[in-house]
Scaffold this active site. Structure first.
Site, PDB file in Angstrom:
ATOM      1  N   LYS A 108       0.810  -1.225   0.000  1.00 33.67           N
ATOM      2  CA  LYS A 108       0.000   0.000   0.000  1.00 33.67           C
ATOM      3  C   LYS A 108       0.844   1.278   0.000  1.00 33.67           C
ATOM      4  O   LYS A 108       0.439   2.273  -0.575  1.00 33.67           O
ATOM      5  CB  LYS A 108      -0.968  -0.001   1.181  1.00 33.67           C
ATOM      6  CG  LYS A 108      -0.311   0.115   2.533  1.00 33.67           C
ATOM      7  CD  LYS A 108      -1.325  -0.148   3.643  1.00 33.67           C
ATOM      8  CE  LYS A 108      -0.688   0.087   4.986  1.00 33.67           C
ATOM      9  NZ  LYS A 108      -1.377  -0.654   6.068  1.00 33.67           N
ATOM     10  N   ARG A 158      -7.287  -0.552  17.259  1.00 35.07           N
ATOM     11  CA  ARG A 158      -7.778  -0.286  15.925  1.00 35.07           C
ATOM     12  C   ARG A 158      -8.734  -1.440  15.618  1.00 35.07           C
ATOM     13  O   ARG A 158      -9.678  -1.615  16.366  1.00 35.07           O
ATOM     14  CB  ARG A 158      -6.629  -0.134  14.899  1.00 35.07           C
ATOM     15  CG  ARG A 158      -7.091   0.647  13.661  1.00 35.07           C
ATOM     16  CD  ARG A 158      -5.982   0.875  12.643  1.00 35.07           C
ATOM     17  NE  ARG A 158      -5.692  -0.325  11.860  1.00 35.07           N
ATOM     18  CZ  ARG A 158      -4.772  -0.377  10.884  1.00 35.07           C
ATOM     19  NH1 ARG A 158      -4.076   0.688  10.569  1.00 35.07           N
ATOM     20  NH2 ARG A 158      -4.556  -1.507  10.218  1.00 35.07           N
TER      21      ARG A 158
HETATM   22  C1  LIG Z   1      -0.430  -1.313   6.710  1.00 31.16           C
HETATM   23  C2  LIG Z   1      -0.622  -2.619   7.363  1.00 31.16           C
HETATM   24  C3  LIG Z   1       0.468  -3.498   7.512  1.00 31.16           C
HETATM   25  C4  LIG Z   1       1.888  -3.120   7.124  1.00 31.16           C
HETATM   26  O1  LIG Z   1       2.407  -2.186   8.037  1.00 31.16           O
HETATM   27  P1  LIG Z   1       3.954  -1.734   8.017  1.00 31.16           P
HETATM   28  O2  LIG Z   1       4.148  -1.032   9.296  1.00 31.16           O
HETATM   29  O3  LIG Z   1       4.121  -0.854   6.823  1.00 31.16           O
HETATM   30  O4  LIG Z   1       4.765  -2.970   7.903  1.00 31.16           O
HETATM   31  C5  LIG Z   1       0.228  -4.730   8.086  1.00 31.16           C
HETATM   32  N1  LIG Z   1      -1.010  -5.081   8.497  1.00 31.16           N
HETATM   33  C6  LIG Z   1      -2.078  -4.273   8.368  1.00 31.16           C
HETATM   34  C7  LIG Z   1      -3.407  -4.727   8.859  1.00 31.16           C
HETATM   35  C8  LIG Z   1      -1.919  -3.013   7.806  1.00 31.16           C
HETATM   36  O5  LIG Z   1      -2.984  -2.204   7.690  1.00 31.16           O
END
Ligand SMILES: *Cc1c(COP(=O)(O)O)cnc(C)c1O
Length: 362
Positions: free
Chosen positions: A37, A135
């Site tokens: 993302k 969250r």
């Molecule tokens: C964005 C996200 C990740 C990745 O997070 P990073 O800190 O960039 O490794 C993993 N799991 C979920 C649910 C996310 O929303």
């Protein structure tokens, strides 16, 4: 054309080798998800990730990005994951494009079941448990709710319960430890015992969990990590330590100077608010050499940019302009010159999202 992101595929491959090794060898995980993302599922980067033999899943928070994976050559396509809890309005797209979606709401899982039935598919889900970051996920202390939810899911014909997962260090900034990750493993074992099933995945978090893997302290029973930032920038996000074998300059922003003039460092006149409604603060540096580069807050976070020329200071900016103090630099900059920056996560996210920023690969 500028501004542009220079994407160094060899450096990214090095970062990927390093985080994959930490996750699978030091952390003893069965599987690794790379999260796309932050780079808006850039097709060239996605393909490089998908070709890596130690990557098992490509994951994103937006269905649109997951759908774009299917344009990759089929032989490379890994299992696809939707990280954000689906909206009711997108369940059909989720079933069409996503192999595994993260969920926490029965009403949504029921809709996914119906959509999967219509499509003649079985859709896999990971049930999210909230271990305290607040969250997404069913709150870990509400074990009755967790068990009732699992019971109903197991009764759905077109849904497969693939496993459980936790997300930490996102809202509450809670750091993954033996207790919260161990608690997730405990919940997974209770579900397995109670219903006589085997969960295929216990997903232990994002780039804030990789520091535990690196120290070989990832609790036993955690079988998966989901990595975005640590792959892109080479750091864990719990303590911001640099991971061995990674670099933080695989991605560089280049922007072009459009004006360069000697002017005072203090604005003249009564001070109101800036273009974003904020009251700026200025430091009196006397007369300075001010360079304006053609990139701004519409494209990036100014706070998240670090000039490669360490003698440049970022003074501030507005939507389309960033103002630099180049007075002390050893380089004699002129209009038309290009200034380069390393980036933090927030800047990377915005730069990839901006339609005004070119991408080049090397
Ligand atoms: C964005 C996200 C990740 C990745 O997070 P990073 O800190 O960039 O490794 C993993 N799991 C979920 C649910 C996310 O929303």
């Amino acid at each position: 054309m500028y501004p542009r992101l220079v994407i160094d595929l060899n450096k990214f491959r090095g970062n990927l080798d390093a985080v994959a090794k930490i996750t699978k060898e030091d952390g003893k995980c069965d599987s690794l998800m790379i999260v796309t993302k932050s780079f808006c599922a850039d097709p060239v980067l996605c393909r490089m990730v998908a070709e890596h033999p130690m990557v098992d899943f490509l994951a994103d928070s937006r269905v649109k990005n997951v759908a774009s994976y299917t344009e990759m050559a089929h032989e490379y396509l890994k299992k696809t994951v939707l990280l954000r809890i689906p909206m009711h309005c997108e369940v059909e797209e989720v079933v069409r494009y996503v192999d595994l979606s993260f969920n926490s709401e029965l009403s949504t899982i029921r809709l996914l079941n119906e959509a999967a039935k219509k499509a003649g598919k079985v859709h896999s889900i990971l049930l999210m448990i909230d271990m305290g970051d607040l969250r997404e996920g069913i709150f870990f202390r509400n074990e009755d709710v967790i068990m009732e939810t699992v019971e109903e899911i197991l009764g759905m014909e077109n849904i497969e319960l693939y496993g459980v997962g936790v997300n930490l260090t996102c809202y509450g900034a809670i750091i993954p430890k033996a207790d919260n990750l161990g608690g997730l493993v405990e919940i997974a074992r209770k579900i397995e015992d109670r219903f006589g099933i085997k969960l295929q995945m216990v997903s232990g978090g994002n780039s804030s969990s990789i520091y535990l893997a690196e120290k070989k302290e990832l609790p036993e029973g955690i079988t998966n990590l989901r990595l975005g930032e640590s792959f892109i920038l080479g750091n864990d996000t719990a303590y911001l330590t640099k991971l061995p074998g990674t670099v933080d300059d695989a991605l560089i922003l280049e922007a072009q100077i459009v004006e360069l003039k000697e002017k005072p460092s203090l604005p003249i006149g009564e001070v109101g608010v800036d273009a974003f409604g904020e009251k700026p603060e200025y430091e009196d540096r006397g007369i300075i050499k001010r360079a304006i580069i053609a990139v701004g807050k519409q494209d990036t976070n100014l706070d998240g940019m670090t000039p490669l020329d360490t003698k440049i200071d970022i003074l501030g900016g507005s939507s389309d302009h960033t103002i630099l103090d180049v007075t002390n630099s050893d380089t004699e900059y002129k209009v038309g010159d290009v200034v380069s920056f390393k980036l933090d996560y927030g800047a990377v996210l915005k730069l990839f999202t901006s339609a005004y920023v070119e991408k080049t690969y090397k």
